[in-house]
Design a protein around this motif. Structure first.
Motif, PDB file in Angstrom:
ATOM      1  N   ASP A  10       0.809  -1.220   0.000  1.00 22.06           N
ATOM      2  CA  ASP A  10       0.000   0.000   0.000  1.00 22.06           C
ATOM      3  C   ASP A  10       0.840   1.267   0.000  1.00 22.06           C
ATOM      4  O   ASP A  10       0.305   2.351   0.198  1.00 22.06           O
ATOM      5  N   ASP A  19       1.417   5.666  12.225  1.00 17.29           N
ATOM      6  CA  ASP A  19       0.543   5.283  11.116  1.00 17.29           C
ATOM      7  C   ASP A  19       1.386   5.086   9.861  1.00 17.29           C
ATOM      8  O   ASP A  19       2.013   6.024   9.380  1.00 17.29           O
ATOM      9  N   LEU A  29       0.770   4.632   6.573  1.00 15.76           N
ATOM     10  CA  LEU A  29       0.463   5.393   5.369  1.00 15.76           C
ATOM     11  C   LEU A  29       0.857   6.850   5.523  1.00 15.76           C
ATOM     12  O   LEU A  29       1.452   7.458   4.631  1.00 15.76           O
ATOM     13  N   GLU A  30       0.540   7.443   6.682  1.00 11.87           N
ATOM     14  CA  GLU A  30       0.868   8.847   6.905  1.00 11.87           C
ATOM     15  C   GLU A  30       2.378   9.055   6.902  1.00 11.87           C
ATOM     16  O   GLU A  30       2.888   9.991   6.273  1.00 11.87           O
ATOM     17  N   ARG A  33      -6.382   8.528  -0.223  1.00  7.11           N
ATOM     18  CA  ARG A  33      -6.560   7.384   0.671  1.00  7.11           C
ATOM     19  C   ARG A  33      -6.433   7.801   2.131  1.00  7.11           C
ATOM     20  O   ARG A  33      -7.151   7.301   3.010  1.00  7.11           O
ATOM     21  N   LEU A  34      -5.499   8.704   2.410  1.00  5.67           N
ATOM     22  CA  LEU A  34      -5.334   9.188   3.778  1.00  5.67           C
ATOM     23  C   LEU A  34      -6.607   9.876   4.258  1.00  5.67           C
ATOM     24  O   LEU A  34      -7.028   9.697   5.413  1.00  5.67           O
ATOM     25  N   GLN A  53      -9.655   9.269   3.183  1.00  4.38           N
ATOM     26  CA  GLN A  53     -10.689   8.251   3.355  1.00  4.38           C
ATOM     27  C   GLN A  53     -10.474   7.449   4.633  1.00  4.38           C
ATOM     28  O   GLN A  53     -11.417   7.192   5.389  1.00  4.38           O
ATOM     29  N   ASP A  54      -9.212   7.043   4.883  1.00  8.33           N
ATOM     30  CA  ASP A  54      -8.927   6.209   6.047  1.00  8.33           C
ATOM     31  C   ASP A  54      -9.160   6.944   7.355  1.00  8.33           C
ATOM     32  O   ASP A  54      -9.624   6.361   8.346  1.00  8.33           O
ATOM     33  N   LYS A  55      -8.827   8.228   7.389  1.00  4.00           N
ATOM     34  CA  LYS A  55      -8.906   8.986   8.640  1.00  4.00           C
ATOM     35  C   LYS A  55     -10.116   9.899   8.708  1.00  4.00           C
ATOM     36  O   LYS A  55     -10.354  10.516   9.748  1.00  4.00           O
ATOM     37  N   TRP A  58     -10.435  12.707   7.158  1.00  3.86           N
ATOM     38  CA  TRP A  58      -9.922  14.073   7.230  1.00  3.86           C
ATOM     39  C   TRP A  58     -10.488  14.941   6.107  1.00  3.86           C
ATOM     40  O   TRP A  58     -10.823  14.460   5.025  1.00  3.86           O
TER      41      TRP A  58
END
Length: 293
Positions: A47, A113, A115-116, A139-140, A142-144, A146
């Motif tokens: 990812d 995290d 990805l971050e 994606r960040l 969507q995941d969080k 934000w």
């Protein structure tokens, strides 16, 4: 003494040996600790934001590491598989070290995290392409959950920059596929293309840009004129188009082949396409008028 003995190089100390020699330095307890991991136990992150790896650049990085050593450890996290690790940041360094066939690599274990951290590390090094960066930012978010402003603060970018990146998702797939193999085109031109409403027009301008016939400014001008309705010319001015066209044809007859500068080429290309559309519309109108009789 045999020549083979004289030419033998001394054994290179392992990273663990070199770190042990630095025991005089006092460090705080929360300072990240460097460990030495077997390359065979480390896997790339499926990812991770970066998707394109230039093999020639990896070989050049390997040459630098061979001469100067690994100047910065990679970042890893524990895998769900016991005894294995997943790269959070530094896959290029990992690939280069593997290219050198070295058994181990210096690493820092991360608990943040993934990805971050991977996105921020790549952004700070400016190693992501615009489409990779846009996908990672999306994606960040969507995941969080934000907002654009929140993700901008996390990765050190303004909200309007994040918005421009996300607009790249509107570009056709062909542009995405061809971008990596098209040097010399920056993300600012892609952002301008993303603001163009019609996909056919995006592709037309993209093809001009690939040929060096469209700049950011010219794409911006084409976008601003897109869909604008101008009042029709008075009959007297419209009649003068014929005289203008004849003068243009006469000027073109005096231009030596291959002597057009890039700006003139773009102007003539746009003129040719505009005339084609105008004549096609005129033909359709004439055909419709004939059928109504």
């Amino acid at each position: 003494m045999p020549s083979s003995a004289r030419s033998a190089k001394p054994a290179r100390p392992t990273l663990r040996d070199r770190l042990a020699a630095d025991s005089l330095f006092k460090t705080s307890v929360d300072l990240p600790k460097i460990v030495e991991l077997d390359l065979a136990t480390i896997d790339p992150d499926p990812d991770q934001p970066r998707r394109h790896f230039d093999e020639q650049a990896i070989a050049e990085l390997a040459g630098s590491i061979d001469v100067h050593g690994l100047l910065q450890p990679i970042l890893v996290r524990r895998s769900e598989t016991p005894g294995r690790w997943v790269i959070v940041a530094g896959e290029r360094r990992w690939r280069a070290t593997r290219f050198l066939e070295r058994p181990t690599i210096a690493a820092i274990v991360s608990n943040g995290d993934p990805l971050e951290i991977a996105l921020v590390e790549n952004l700070q090094r400016e190693q992501l392409g615009p489409f990779e960066e846009a996908a990672a930012v999306e994606r960040l978010m969507q995941d969080k959950g934000w907002t654009q402003d929140e993700v901008g603060r996390a990765v050190g970018k303004r909200q309007n920059t994040v918005s421009a990146l996300l607009s790249l998702s509107r570009l056709p797939e062909r542009i995405r596929e061809e971008y990596a193999a098209t040097p010399g085109i920056g993300r600012s031109l892609l952002v301008e293309l993303a603001q163009v409403q019609e996909e056919a027009e995006q592709l037309r301008l993209w093809d001009l840009a690939k040929s060096g016939l469209a700049t950011v400014r010219q794409v911006r001008l084409a976008r601003r004129s897109e869909g604008t309705q101008k009042p029709p010319l008075p009959a007297a001015k419209a009649d003068r188009l014929s005289d203008t066209g004849r003068r243009l044809l006469a000027d073109l007859d005096r231009v030596a082949p291959g002597k057009l500068d890039p700006s003139t080429r773009v102007t003539l290309q746009m003129l040719w396409e505009r005339l084609g559309r105008m004549l096609a519309a005129q033909h359709e109108e004439s055909a419709a008028s004939t059928s109504r009789r």
